[in-house]
Design an enzyme around this catalytic site. Structure first.
Site, PDB file in Angstrom:
ATOM      1  N   HIS A  88     -18.125   5.778   5.104  1.00  0.00           N
ATOM      2  CA  HIS A  88     -16.993   6.660   4.836  1.00  0.00           C
ATOM      3  C   HIS A  88     -15.654   6.089   5.328  1.00  0.00           C
ATOM      4  CE1 HIS A  88     -14.835  10.304   4.125  1.00  0.00           C
ATOM      5  NE2 HIS A  88     -14.659  10.582   5.390  1.00  0.00           N
ATOM      6  N   GLY A 111       0.843  -1.194   0.000  1.00  0.00           N
ATOM      7  CA  GLY A 111       0.000   0.000   0.000  1.00  0.00           C
ATOM      8  C   GLY A 111       0.875   1.240   0.000  1.00  0.00           C
ATOM      9  N   GLU A 140      -5.446   3.217   8.254  1.00  0.00           N
ATOM     10  CA  GLU A 140      -6.817   2.731   8.408  1.00  0.00           C
ATOM     11  C   GLU A 140      -6.870   1.209   8.478  1.00  0.00           C
ATOM     12  OE1 GLU A 140      -9.532   4.277   5.455  1.00  0.00           O
ATOM     13  OE2 GLU A 140     -11.266   3.263   6.325  1.00  0.00           O
ATOM     14  N   SER A 198     -18.217  18.130   2.177  1.00  0.00           N
ATOM     15  CA  SER A 198     -17.571  18.409   3.457  1.00  0.00           C
ATOM     16  C   SER A 198     -18.568  18.700   4.580  1.00  0.00           C
ATOM     17  CB  SER A 198     -16.619  19.589   3.315  1.00  0.00           C
ATOM     18  OG  SER A 198     -16.123  19.955   4.579  1.00  0.00           O
ATOM     19  N   ARG A 206     -21.620  13.338  13.620  1.00  0.00           N
ATOM     20  CA  ARG A 206     -21.901  12.586  12.399  1.00  0.00           C
ATOM     21  C   ARG A 206     -22.886  11.436  12.621  1.00  0.00           C
ATOM     22  NH1 ARG A 206     -15.822  12.105   9.654  1.00  0.00           N
ATOM     23  NH2 ARG A 206     -15.691  14.292   9.085  1.00  0.00           N
ATOM     24  N   GLY A 249      -0.552   4.579   0.213  1.00  0.00           N
ATOM     25  CA  GLY A 249      -1.257   5.776   0.654  1.00  0.00           C
ATOM     26  C   GLY A 249      -0.415   6.499   1.699  1.00  0.00           C
ATOM     27  N   LEU A 250      -1.050   7.309   2.504  1.00  0.00           N
ATOM     28  CA  LEU A 250      -0.286   8.065   3.498  1.00  0.00           C
ATOM     29  C   LEU A 250       0.510   7.147   4.413  1.00  0.00           C
ATOM     30  CD1 LEU A 250      -2.711  10.911   4.584  1.00  0.00           C
ATOM     31  CD2 LEU A 250      -0.653  11.089   3.209  1.00  0.00           C
ATOM     32  N   ALA A 251      -0.145   6.118   4.947  1.00  0.00           N
ATOM     33  CA  ALA A 251       0.537   5.241   5.907  1.00  0.00           C
ATOM     34  C   ALA A 251       1.646   4.439   5.240  1.00  0.00           C
ATOM     35  CB  ALA A 251      -0.477   4.315   6.574  1.00  0.00           C
ATOM     36  N   GLY A 252       1.421   3.990   4.006  1.00  0.00           N
ATOM     37  CA  GLY A 252       2.401   3.155   3.328  1.00  0.00           C
ATOM     38  C   GLY A 252       3.575   3.942   2.761  1.00  0.00           C
TER      39      GLY A 252
END
Lengths: 261, 644
Positions: B408, B40, B432, B284, B337, B42-45
């Site tokens: 979401h 992955g 996540e 948003s 939410r 994304g941000l974490a990967g």
């Protein structure tokens, strides 16, 4: 079934779709009919309908790249009726909706056409050249940790805003596909401008532009002849001013380069 | 197995510093002898891969996209929280910690959340140094805005594209390491299994989606940063390719899956317009600051509206029900939410929904436009209004927006200890993909924070502790476990191709999504969940006898990819239902109808359910075993939320 407009009429369309099994086999246009297309559908949802039909008929569905379907990941990349991402200005294919078309229309769908973007299959192309251009210098060389506080270096708001505008490029490749020379100047200039504008990027300003431009040439993208179709077709509005800035950065770098290679 | 969260001893504020000192280090010359796989980008990967490579480890990074930059982190809009207190408004590490624990309805681990708040400040510094163009004030300093669930302004942002800018920052750091040869990048490669050797994670099996080639890759440790599983519902705000496969295969190899039923339903999304709908788009949360939510007062009027017999303009003020303002006078349209989402669903269930499908409520800006003018509204929300118009063809300056809740984010994920290690030694989960920091509900602007905290500032320390205790001997794919895993993947691919049934993967996926949304969505009850379990089992059986995939495994075959992902969702779905059924309380995004206050609000049961549910796989079609990690709260007082 329509969402906002219960009176919207479904459409029947003829699609001319580029089919190509892989990059080593010749491709051709194949005609398909799709029926009962809701004007509320996105363009890709219309292709989903085609693909479900094909699958039920035992035929190979049309391969195309897509992911976020909200205009930000840059995956989708269709050349629709001779235009990058189709007829609507400032819109990626995934955000284009069928209400922009009419019942009975014939729509031609092709992949990006550029030597530097070979076709993987059907409408999916290989854009890894863009990654290699970034790897050649599209970054600021800082390791994790050991950086100054975020507020240590003030950045004037106008500069930060301009850098942001350039940084919003989604690397879809529409600029290359729209250009008669298949030039990647708009893509490269967006990254060069972003990092040249920000004080954090100044240390590597010269080597960055030299290396990225060299890689761009190596990948086989064409030269820029200032037509401007790239910016006209860019779905996120990257400005031609970035190309002017890239040219300036490049000339200054070459004239004063420390790079002896 | 006994669950050991490995939370360090000592006062909350000192745990992470002490732990960083106590972990074992790998000496600089030895780091190049270790290989780490990161799945992955994304941000974490991306942040983990870049940071580990900078330290000297050999990293192999995998993504099924054509480029690391396409990962779905790119779509995050609002911002990223950090306890910088630049605004002098009383923020602190403890306050961010407290808000996050409370926002999560007291179902997260104190020590992890505190560490998250601590490193949040470093993230902003790192991103600025990378050239992330955050919003700035005229003086040149960083700007902040407010977000839900907090009373301070601590959210850093880059217009409505914060995720994009942060991901491009991490992607640039990753690209630099690719250029240095410290990261080997594998694009268009999808992880299809985890390989274990002698009880530890030793590698992965991937499929090259362009050629169909099944490949083995070995390493001393494996990091999964493969995102959430919201697409189990078919329709969600997730990108189309987001899936649970990598995490699920790890789960089946022994990694526990924690709190799978904790999913976040976001109240303001553009509603479904038809059966062809492929995904949902978020608008948003900030819109609820000025928009008023309503539906017609009577079912009859709503029906006529849906049929197009009357227009929204024809409904008089007295015939409108501003249900959030009516039910929650103190918070009005700004309830959290989960509360906003549940109430919208209730209105539609009553038959008062709008739009031709009846699954939408209005978000009306008429009042603010009248009060301040369209120009002022455009300044604030112009880009969101434009996006809404692009998708729906309606002008929200003239007509109220139609919105409906959508899946979401998933707070659940692979169980990890304080080191972000799963129950499999050498297997880590970040972002996540893990369950760690958000409890039963995530606050806005906290997902980006967690992904980057894990990748930049946690995993580089904690993985070293594991590697230092692993011999720096080269690893390869010669062990029979690799051949076995590869053969398993091959067999499954062939099986999917051989069924030649009548229903497409999308048809199965939609059917599953329907079950999940109806019975394991915004509101759940025991009867519905039991029904869902039977339905999912039936659907799974049908899938394996009736799914239709054409073409071969040796080419780009997007239907085959989909089929594999849906097969895993069909297993995960049942576990989510089991988890929701076992948790006899309501908390955060998990609302069990049997457990509510007389006013219809979520009723937590701290005495019996203040634990993490960590599920252990027991074999195909066997009930999973529930393991519990008790949560202890020493620094915050547990209270009931109220928004009346």
């Amino acid at each position: 079934m329509a969402g906002s407009n219960p009176n919207a009429k479904p459409m029947n369309l003829t699609l001319n779709v580029w089919r190509q099994p892989n990059r080593n086999t010749e491709g051709r246009i194949v005609e398909y009919k799709v029926k009962d297309i809701s004007p509320e559908m996105s363009f890709l949802e219309m292709l989903d309908v085609l693909n479900e039909d094909l699958l039920h008929a035992g035929e190979d569905p049309v391969a195309f790249d897509h992911d976020c379907r909200e205009g930000i990941c840059g995956s989708c990349d269709l050349f629709i009726n001779g235009r990058s991402h189709g007829p609507e200005k400032g819109t990626t294919t995934c955000q284009l909706h069928m209400r922009k078309f009419s019942d009975g229309d014939t729509i031609t769908i092709e992949p990006w056409r550029a030597n530097a973007f070979p076709v993987n299959k059907d409408l999916s192309v290989d854009r890894s050249a863009f990654d290699r251009i970034i790897q050649a210098g599209g970054y600021i060389s800082v390791n994790t940790g050991g950086v100054p506080d975020g507020n240590e270096i003030p950045v004037p708001k106008e500069i930060a805003d301009r850098a942001f505008e350039a940084a919003t490029c989604i690397a879809c490749g529409a600029c290359v596909a729209a250009c008669k020379n298949a030039s990647a100047m708009l893509f490269v200039s967006a990254k060069v401008s972003q990092l040249a504008l920000l004080p954090q990027g100044h240390a590597e300003r010269k080597t960055r532009v030299e290396n990225m431009v060299a890689q761009m040439d190596k990948e086989g993208f064409g030269a820029c002849t200032n037509i401007g179709s790239c910016a006209a077709e860019c779905p996120v509005g990257i400005s031609l001013e970035n190309i002017a800035m890239l040219n300036r950065e490049f000339i200054v770098a070459k004239a004063t380069s420390n790079n002896l290679a | 197995m006994l669950l050991d969260s490995k939370i360090p001893e000592g006062p909350l504020a000192e745990k992470w510093d002490k732990h960083k000192f106590n972990v074992k280090l790998v000496n600089p010359a030895n780091k190049r002898k270790y290989d780490v796989i990161v799945v992955g980008t994304g941000l974490a990967g991306s942040s983990a891969a870049a940071s580990l490579a900078e330290l000297g480890y050999n990293v192999k990074a995998f993504t099924y996209h054509d480029s690391p930059r396409r990962a779905h982190s790119i779509a995050a809009q609002g911002g990223i929280n950090a306890a910088k207190n630049y605004q002098n408004d009383g923020d602190s590490v403890f306050r961010l910690f407290y808000d996050t624990i409370k926002g999560g309805d007291y179902r997260a681990r104190e020590a992890n959340v505190y560490r998250l708040a601590q490193v949040s400040v470093n993230i902003i510094d790192q991103c600025v140094a990378q050239g992330v163009p955050f919003a700035r004030e005229y003086g040149g300093l960083l700007a902040n805005r407010s977000f839900g669930g907090a009373q301070v302004s601590r959210t850093f942002y880059a217009r409505g594209q914060t995720g994009q800018q942060l991901l491009l920052g991490a992607y640039s750091a990753l690209s630099r390491q690719v250029a240095y040869g410290k990261v080997k990048l594998y694009t268009r490669s999808e992880m299809l299994d985890l390989v274990m050797v002698d009880g530890v994670a030793r590698g992965i099996v991937t499929r090259n989606v362009l050629t169909g080639e099944i490949e083995n890759h070995a390493a001393h440790a494996v990091v999964l940063a493969t995102g959430g599983y919201g697409n189990v519902f078919y329709l969600s705000t997730n990108a189309k390719l987001c899936n649970v496969t990598a995490a699920w295969r790890a789960h089946k190899k022994g990694a526990y899956f924690a709190n799978p039923c904790f999913t976040q339903i976001h109240p303001t999304c553009i509603p479904v317009s038809g059966d062809y709908q492929s995904k949902l788009t978020l608008m948003s949360e900030s819109l609820r600051n000025d928009g008023r939510v309503w539906v017609p007062k009577t079912v009859e009027m709503a029906q006529r509206l849906r049929k197009g017999e009357i227009r929204v303009q024809d409904i008089q003020e007295d015939d409108r029900d501003y249900f959030l303002e009516r039910k929650y006078p103190a918070f009005g349209n700004l309830v959290p939410r989960d509360v906003a989402s549940r109430n919208a669903k209730m209105m539609c269930d009553e038959g008062r929904g709008v739009g031709s499908t009846g699954l939408a409520v209005y978000l009306d800006f008429a009042e603010i436009i009248q009060r301040t003018g369209a120009e002022a509204v455009s300044q604030k929300y112009g880009n969101l209004f434009a996006m809404y118009e692009k998708i729906t063809g309606e002008d929200p300056y003239k007509l109220p927006m139609r919105i409906y809740p959508a899946v979401h984010y998933t707070m659940g994920g692979l169980w990890v200890d304080y080191n972000l290690q799963t129950t499999i030694p050498g297997l880590y989960a970040t972002g996540e993909c893990n369950f760690s920091d958000h409890g039963a509900n995530r606050l806005g602007a906290s997902a980006l924070m967690q992904g980057l905290a894990d990748g930049y500032f946690v995993i580089p320390y904690t993985i070293g502790d594991y590697l230092a205790q692993t011999a720096p001997k080269p690893v390869d794919t010669q062990h029979p476990a690799f051949a076995e895993a590869k053969a398993g993947v091959q067999a499954r691919t062939e099986q999917l191709l051989a069924i030649k049934g009548t229903r497409t993967p999308d048809q199965f996926h939609k059917a599953l999504g329907h079950i999940m949304w109806e019975y394991c969505g915004m509101a759940r009850n025991a009867e519905g969940l039991r029904h869902a379990k039977t339905e999912i089992q039936r659907l799974r059986k049908e899938f394996w006898s009736d799914v239709r995939v054409v073409g071969t495994g040796e080419e780009l075959n997007q239907t085959l990819e989909k089929a594999g992902r849906v097969a895993d969702f069909l297993e995960l779905g049942e576990l989510m239902v089991d988890d929701a059924l076992a948790r006899n309380e309501s908390c955060g995004g998990h609302f069990r109808e049997e457990y509510q206050t007389p006013e219809g609000e979520a009723l937590r049961d701290d005495e019996n359910f203040a634990y993490v549910a960590a599920w252990e796989y027991q074999g195909d079609n066997q009930p999973e075993k529930l393991n519990k990690e008790e949560l202890t709260f020493e620094n915050v007082k547990l209270t009931q939320r109220s928004y009346k």
